[in-house]
Design an enzyme around this catalytic site. Structure first.
Site, PDB file in Angstrom:
ATOM      1  N   HIS A   1       0.867  -1.187   0.000  1.00  0.00           N
ATOM      2  CA  HIS A   1       0.000   0.000   0.000  1.00  0.00           C
ATOM      3  C   HIS A   1       0.899   1.230   0.000  1.00  0.00           C
ATOM      4  O   HIS A   1       1.324   1.710   1.054  1.00  0.00           O
ATOM      5  CB  HIS A   1      -0.918  -0.042   1.238  1.00  0.00           C
ATOM      6  CG  HIS A   1      -1.947   1.052   1.266  1.00  0.00           C
ATOM      7  ND1 HIS A   1      -3.163   0.917   1.923  1.00  0.00           N
ATOM      8  CD2 HIS A   1      -1.956   2.296   0.728  1.00  0.00           C
ATOM      9  CE1 HIS A   1      -3.847   2.037   1.791  1.00  0.00           C
ATOM     10  NE2 HIS A   1      -3.139   2.890   1.072  1.00  0.00           N
TER      11      HIS A   1
ATOM     12  N   HIS B   1       1.411   4.829  -2.403  1.00  0.00           N
ATOM     13  CA  HIS B   1       1.070   5.711  -3.537  1.00  0.00           C
ATOM     14  C   HIS B   1       2.362   6.366  -3.983  1.00  0.00           C
ATOM     15  O   HIS B   1       2.971   7.111  -3.211  1.00  0.00           O
ATOM     16  CB  HIS B   1       0.069   6.777  -3.094  1.00  0.00           C
ATOM     17  CG  HIS B   1      -1.200   6.205  -2.524  1.00  0.00           C
ATOM     18  ND1 HIS B   1      -2.334   6.015  -3.289  1.00  0.00           N
ATOM     19  CD2 HIS B   1      -1.503   5.747  -1.286  1.00  0.00           C
ATOM     20  CE1 HIS B   1      -3.291   5.487  -2.534  1.00  0.00           C
ATOM     21  NE2 HIS B   1      -2.813   5.307  -1.308  1.00  0.00           N
TER      22      HIS B   1
ATOM     23  N   HIS C   1      -9.357   0.893  -1.613  1.00  0.00           N
ATOM     24  CA  HIS C   1      -9.375   1.490  -0.279  1.00  0.00           C
ATOM     25  C   HIS C   1     -10.812   1.370   0.243  1.00  0.00           C
ATOM     26  O   HIS C   1     -11.770   1.710  -0.480  1.00  0.00           O
ATOM     27  CB  HIS C   1      -9.032   2.976  -0.340  1.00  0.00           C
ATOM     28  CG  HIS C   1      -7.576   3.281  -0.535  1.00  0.00           C
ATOM     29  ND1 HIS C   1      -6.821   2.720  -1.525  1.00  0.00           N
ATOM     30  CD2 HIS C   1      -6.742   4.105   0.163  1.00  0.00           C
ATOM     31  CE1 HIS C   1      -5.576   3.197  -1.427  1.00  0.00           C
ATOM     32  NE2 HIS C   1      -5.502   4.031  -0.417  1.00  0.00           N
TER      33      HIS C   1
ATOM     34  N   GLU D   1     -11.293   3.257   5.601  1.00  0.00           N
ATOM     35  CA  GLU D   1     -10.273   4.163   6.153  1.00  0.00           C
ATOM     36  C   GLU D   1     -11.039   5.243   6.924  1.00  0.00           C
ATOM     37  O   GLU D   1     -10.999   5.267   8.149  1.00  0.00           O
ATOM     38  CB  GLU D   1      -9.425   4.777   5.035  1.00  0.00           C
ATOM     39  CG  GLU D   1      -8.343   5.732   5.540  1.00  0.00           C
ATOM     40  CD  GLU D   1      -7.600   6.475   4.406  1.00  0.00           C
ATOM     41  OE1 GLU D   1      -8.144   6.583   3.290  1.00  0.00           O
ATOM     42  OE2 GLU D   1      -6.472   6.954   4.678  1.00  0.00           O
TER      43      GLU D   1
ATOM     44  N   ASP E   1       1.724   3.932   2.890  1.00  0.00           N
ATOM     45  CA  ASP E   1       0.695   4.782   2.275  1.00  0.00           C
ATOM     46  C   ASP E   1       1.338   5.946   1.499  1.00  0.00           C
ATOM     47  O   ASP E   1       1.499   5.839   0.283  1.00  0.00           O
ATOM     48  CB  ASP E   1      -0.277   5.296   3.345  1.00  0.00           C
ATOM     49  CG  ASP E   1      -1.663   5.628   2.810  1.00  0.00           C
ATOM     50  OD1 ASP E   1      -1.915   5.425   1.614  1.00  0.00           O
ATOM     51  OD2 ASP E   1      -2.512   6.095   3.601  1.00  0.00           O
ATOM     52  N   ASP E   2       1.651   7.034   2.185  1.00  0.00           N
ATOM     53  CA  ASP E   2       2.249   8.218   1.552  1.00  0.00           C
ATOM     54  C   ASP E   2       3.420   8.670   2.425  1.00  0.00           C
ATOM     55  O   ASP E   2       3.308   9.658   3.162  1.00  0.00           O
ATOM     56  CB  ASP E   2       1.201   9.335   1.449  1.00  0.00           C
ATOM     57  CG  ASP E   2      -0.004   8.896   0.632  1.00  0.00           C
ATOM     58  OD1 ASP E   2       0.102   8.871  -0.595  1.00  0.00           O
ATOM     59  OD2 ASP E   2      -1.029   8.544   1.247  1.00  0.00           O
TER      60      ASP E   2
HETATM   61  N1  ADE Z   1      -4.482   8.787  -1.946  1.00  0.00           N
HETATM   62  C1  ADE Z   1      -3.262   8.822  -1.423  1.00  0.00           C
HETATM   63  N2  ADE Z   1      -3.288   8.412  -0.151  1.00  0.00           N
HETATM   64  C2  ADE Z   1      -4.568   8.075   0.132  1.00  0.00           C
HETATM   65  C3  ADE Z   1      -5.231   7.560   1.281  1.00  0.00           C
HETATM   66  N3  ADE Z   1      -4.600   7.310   2.436  1.00  0.00           N
HETATM   67  N4  ADE Z   1      -6.556   7.352   1.202  1.00  0.00           N
HETATM   68  C4  ADE Z   1      -7.212   7.627   0.078  1.00  0.00           C
HETATM   69  N5  ADE Z   1      -6.634   8.104  -1.017  1.00  0.00           N
HETATM   70  C5  ADE Z   1      -5.317   8.324  -1.000  1.00  0.00           C
HETATM   71 ZN    ZN Z   2      -3.731   4.772   0.485  1.00  0.00          ZN
END
Ligand code: ADE
Ligand code: ZN
Length: 334
Positions: free
Chosen positions: A9, A11, A189, A192, A270-271
């Site tokens: 996971h 991005h 997703h 969340e 994630d990011d």
């Molecule tokens: N795009 C990038 N990170 C995300 C996240 N945590 N949830 C939804 N969309 C995303």
């Molecule tokens: Zn994500």
């Protein structure tokens, strides 16, 4: 030596560190509305998913040509490798680039210039997962899938991301059916910020094999029982959950209870440029905040390879799993 792990996971646009953002801005003659990297980092105070997404989409303005996408992916792969990532299944958001006039070919081929050589350059095997932005229309998603057809030899699966609440999985039934017909793997997703019902819908309507986040399943015992029974992997992102306020503090994260319940959990970043850490940093953070034992950490690493889309290379998966079993814990999990 860090614990070997797969990242499922991630991005790629969320790996854009402020330093690289400014370097690419300069190279491309783009003006960012921040004086310097320090001022940009000041903006990383998120209230929720949407406040993060606003900045995430804003900074993408610096990604214009193949070289930019290649540099972005190489920077991630280098950092990930240093933290024990041996296999990475990488999301990208084509609609966010297409709407700025960047063609699909530039995005995919740029990323592929890094991913296609990642095993030799970084020791990391990779897969690419194309995400649809759920706050855009179903028609836009269908068009995006159509535009990706010339590049399907590079793309393993499809995902669904961006603003969750108010954009339920059912909105994307048709494009997921089309993706399945093209032989693409399916993830989304769900749970969340959205309710547990979105997780059920992603399984029933979109036919997803893996749920990204899935955190809010804990509110529905029947859903938890189903996820355990069907061995549906969840790609949890603990540091992201803290920064986007899905949990109050890391010590309150339900990961230990989820593992105790028998859920097939994985830990991901994630990011990472926005949420304070890469895959290994997330492992280290949950070990420290939640007191996870070495056995639990090994289980998380094992799960990451079991949950990966390495079905097309079982020999490689077996090699990674053997590395996990042979790992001797010192102080480093990252
Ligand atoms: N795009 C990038 N990170 C995300 C996240 N945590 N949830 C939804 N969309 C995303
Ligand atoms: Zn994500």
């Amino acid at each position: 030596m860090p614990l070997p792990k797969a990242e499922l996971h991630l991005h790629i646009e969320g790996t854009l560190e402020p330093e690289l953002a400014f370097r690419l801005a300069e190279r491309n003659g783009v003006t960012l509305p921040y004086a310097d990297t320090g001022e940009l980092r000041e903006a990383y105070r998120f209230e929720d998913l949407q406040s993060f997404l606003n900045l995430y989409y804003e900074l993408m303005a610096v990604l214009i040509d193949e070289q930019d996408f290649e540099d972005l992916a190489n920077a991630y792969l280098e950092r990930a490798a240093a933290q024990g990532v041996r296999h990475a299944e990488i999301f990208f958001d084509p609609q966010a680039h297409l709407e700025r006039g960047v063609p699909m070919g530039v995005i995919v081929e740029g990323l592929w210039r890094a991913l296609g050589r990642s095993e030799e350059n970084h020791g990391v095997s990779t897969r690419l997962i194309m995400c649809f932005l759920r706050d855009k229309s179903a028609e836009s998603a269908l068009l995006t899938l159509e535009m990706a057809e010339p590049y399907l030899d590079r793309i393993t699966g499809v995902g669904l991301d961006s603003a969750e609440v108010g954009n339920p999985p059912v909105k994307f039934r048709e494009v997921y059916e089309a993706a399945a017909a093209l032989g693409l793997r399916r993830v989304a997703h769900a749970g969340e910020e959205g309710p547990p019902e979105y997780i059920t819908e992603a399984l029933d309507v979109l036919g997803v094999e893996r749920v990204d986040h899935g955190l809010r399943c804990v509110e529905d015992p029947e859903l938890v029982a189903r996820l355990v029974r069907d061995r549906i992997p969840l790609t949890l992102c603990p540091l992201s959950n803290v920064r986007l306020r899905a949990v109050d503090v890391l010590a309150a994260h339900p990961l230990p209870a989820m593992l105790d319940a028998g859920l097939l959990c994985t830990v991901n970043s994630d990011d990472p440029a926005y949420f304070g850490g890469y895959a290994g940093d997330n492992f280290r953070a949950v070990r420290e905040a939640l007191g996870l034992t070495d056995d639990r950490l090994r289980e998380l690493a094992r799960n990451s390879f079991l949950a990966s889309f390495l079905d097309d290379d079982e020999e490689l998966r077996a090699r990674y799993l053997a590395e996990v079993e042979a790992y001797e814990f010192g102080d480093a999990v990252s």
